[in-house]
Enzyme design. Sequence first.
Site, short mmCIF file in Angstrom:
data_model
loop_
_atom_site.label_atom_id
_atom_site.label_comp_id
_atom_site.label_asym_id
_atom_site.label_seq_id
_atom_site.Cartn_x
_atom_site.Cartn_y
_atom_site.Cartn_z
N HIS A 87 17.69 28.23 -4.44
CA HIS A 87 16.96 28.91 -5.52
C HIS A 87 15.46 28.71 -5.40
O HIS A 87 14.69 29.46 -5.98
CB HIS A 87 17.50 28.55 -6.91
CG HIS A 87 17.05 27.23 -7.48
ND1 HIS A 87 17.82 26.09 -7.42
CD2 HIS A 87 15.92 26.88 -8.13
CE1 HIS A 87 17.18 25.10 -8.02
NE2 HIS A 87 16.03 25.54 -8.46
N ASP A 223 23.50 24.73 -3.08
CA ASP A 223 22.16 25.26 -3.38
C ASP A 223 21.10 24.72 -2.41
O ASP A 223 20.29 23.88 -2.78
CB ASP A 223 21.81 24.91 -4.84
CG ASP A 223 20.60 25.67 -5.35
OD1 ASP A 223 19.87 26.26 -4.53
OD2 ASP A 223 20.38 25.68 -6.58
N SER A 654 13.68 20.28 -8.38
CA SER A 654 14.62 21.00 -7.53
C SER A 654 14.19 20.91 -6.09
O SER A 654 13.01 21.08 -5.79
CB SER A 654 14.71 22.46 -7.96
OG SER A 654 15.67 22.56 -8.94
N1 ARG Z 1 18.86 25.34 -13.44
C1 ARG Z 1 18.26 25.08 -12.18
C2 ARG Z 1 16.72 24.91 -12.32
O1 ARG Z 1 16.21 24.89 -13.40
C3 ARG Z 1 18.66 26.07 -11.14
C4 ARG Z 1 18.15 27.46 -11.34
C5 ARG Z 1 18.50 28.44 -10.28
N2 ARG Z 1 19.79 29.10 -10.50
C6 ARG Z 1 20.01 30.16 -11.30
N3 ARG Z 1 21.21 30.61 -11.43
N4 ARG Z 1 19.05 30.72 -11.97
O2 ARG Z 1 15.91 25.42 -11.63
N1 ASP Z 2 16.67 23.37 -11.54
C1 ASP Z 2 15.43 22.68 -11.80
C2 ASP Z 2 14.36 23.02 -10.78
O1 ASP Z 2 14.32 24.09 -10.25
C3 ASP Z 2 15.67 21.22 -11.90
C4 ASP Z 2 15.96 20.80 -13.31
O2 ASP Z 2 15.38 21.39 -14.24
O3 ASP Z 2 16.71 19.85 -13.47
O4 ASP Z 2 13.41 22.30 -10.59
#
Ligand code: ARG
Ligand code: ASP
Length: 730
Positions: A87, A223, A654
Amino acid sequence: MKHTFKGIFIIMFSFISCISYAGEGMWLPQLLKLLNENEMKSMGMKISADDIYSVNKGSLKDAIVHFGGFCTSEIISPNGLLLTNHHCGYGQIQSHSTVENNLIKNGFWAKNYKEELPNQGLTATFIDYIDDVSTKVLTGIKPEMSATERQSLIDKNLADVRKTYKLEAYQNVIIRPFFDGNQYFAFVTTVYRDVRLVGAPPESIGKFGSDTDNWVWPRHTGDFSLFRIYADKNNKPADYSPENVPYKPKHFLPISMDGIAEGDFTMVFGFPGRTNQYLPSSAISQVLETLNPAKIAIRETSLKIMDKYMREDEATKIKYAAKYATIANYWKKWIGESMGLKQTNALQKKLDYEANFQQKLAADSPYKNLLGELQKLYSDINQYALANDYYSEIALRNVDLTSYMATLRRLVNAYEKNGEAGYNELLLNVKTFSTNFYNDFDSAIDQEKFSALLDMYVKNLDKKFVPEFLQRENLGMQPNETYDQMIKDQYLSSSFTSVEDAMAILNLSPEKAVSAIKSDPIFALTSEWSAFFSKEISTPYNNIRKEIDLKLAQYTKAQMDVFTEKRFYPDANSTLRVTYGKVNGYEPRDAVKYSPVTYLDGVIAKYVPGDYEFDLQPKMLALYKAKDYGAYADKNGKLPVCFIGSNHTTGGNSGSPAIDANGNLIGLNFDRVWEGTMSDINYDASICRNIMVDVRYILWVVDKYAGAEHLIKEMKLVHPKAMPIKKKKR
Ligand code: ARG
Ligand code: ASP
């Protein structure tokens, strides 16, 4: 003020031994020796603080790279191979994709250096060293200064400090406030500008579970993606050139093949973006009662509209994939955050904490009225904060054409300030940006979003925040009429709804282009709205915000003065931090217990043929059927996929490496559990967990799924657990 922080660190240090471990904290790498090393060792760490951060020798920090300024990545080979999340590299993967050659869908694996794909604008930033510059930056600051006086003196001091750094052309110095401006650190960085895409799994692995599983445990997403840093012949940063060569790092992370078990020490090293751990209860109730519900509702509307179009058409799905994921991500995070805050009684806990704070203050303490004053300020700012979020969410984030106008605004400003020269200096950038922008733009979707969101804006904000030219009665509309027709008319008469028309204007002479831009209806609307916003919303908002920031600085310091037994760490601010914990399951609700590891069997169990989130490719099914796990299975012959731990992370972490007790890579951080997303405001050790991909799953995908063995050969695979066990300290 000058001496405060030395004092604080000594106080913190002397109390460390009496504090039980909680997993909370995002620590500065250069202070680990002073503040954390003992605790880390007691939790199982075998290396020293010097092995993590040193300016005299290669250390772990030399393998940690800020990826594009928004994610973390790490070097995993002597040839500059860079590991980050799928991502995080998504924008790049998408930009190399077309309907015929869809890298999102099929994945991508360069077979050699030549096939690695350049990415304009993508940077990789190293931290060379970190200095404490607090004394210099806070010289002359007095408690009785107003917010404005304080800020202007700090700005002057900052400029002076900056001048003392003798930097190479490729270096930068970034100075950031810590503890709400009670301390300042300078980070000297080296920025590499040629970063190429090396490999990415198909989205059925890299984004498996997509938005349904996002922020959720148990998780089964691979990921990750691979990039490579390129340097000039002297190993120094350079713009992209076919002559550039793979970067030779000072340090790269060896990879542990021995896997993890519950209770193992873990450390996450990266660039957490922003947290707010020391807020007063009044700020938390504002998040819970006003801001989160509003932002959630706005994004829900926007997402529904995009989803409808994306389901209808494959090309639209590609176009809007990254945009949708970005909007969906924080939409879901805020829902989890509000839920977690409620579930853990965060508000009541803060109120109790504040009562305790208040009670501990001496009768003549200058902090006596601080909480009351903050409460008043938060109540004053409430309506502006809401309007501010509405405006930013709509005009700057969810409606694309109004956000794009900000780019044209820069061009117009450059022309008006510096004439043709100023204009031409920006033009190439604007054109590149515009090409990318229109690649992902669909006018019909944008109009529908604009109309629906405008309706919410007008309905949910006080009338004084709605400019007259957007009020229905001034537009000759019925009280409940939708904005559809009005927006449609505006888009129809705008020249910026298609790339051809937009480029035709950008190809005119500067004078003609500027005049065409300024007479465009969407540009005019956006400009007027923005001017209105600045006058009626952001100016009053910022005025109160300044007061709040000043009081927050005092409150943070006051908390440190009062709770001498509590260990304080600075809020995240996109600077390099270490957080450490253990591999650890949790109990999300009554009678439910989550174990900390998921397996490939779980991926297969979630498989829904043809589904856009849970589909799998035939190759995956075949490998599973053959149980072809190579050296990557665990002791029981199962292939681990993800695991969770009690490391305190946030957005920006991330792509951060999860590192074992010996300094080897064991996983790749990419998310947090839903119940625990409130860790940004209120870390709770019982339910806050970070989610990592097990590195063995990454290697398995690279090796068995992609057949990219040449990449595995570049890496250094180690077996730390097979080493003779060192004597335990008594
Ligand atoms: N929640 C994670 C972060 O804040 C992964 C986001 C990417 N994935 C998604 N389905 N949007 O970045
Ligand atoms: N998914 C988040 C990021 O892209 C990480 C988090 O918020 O825990 O940095």
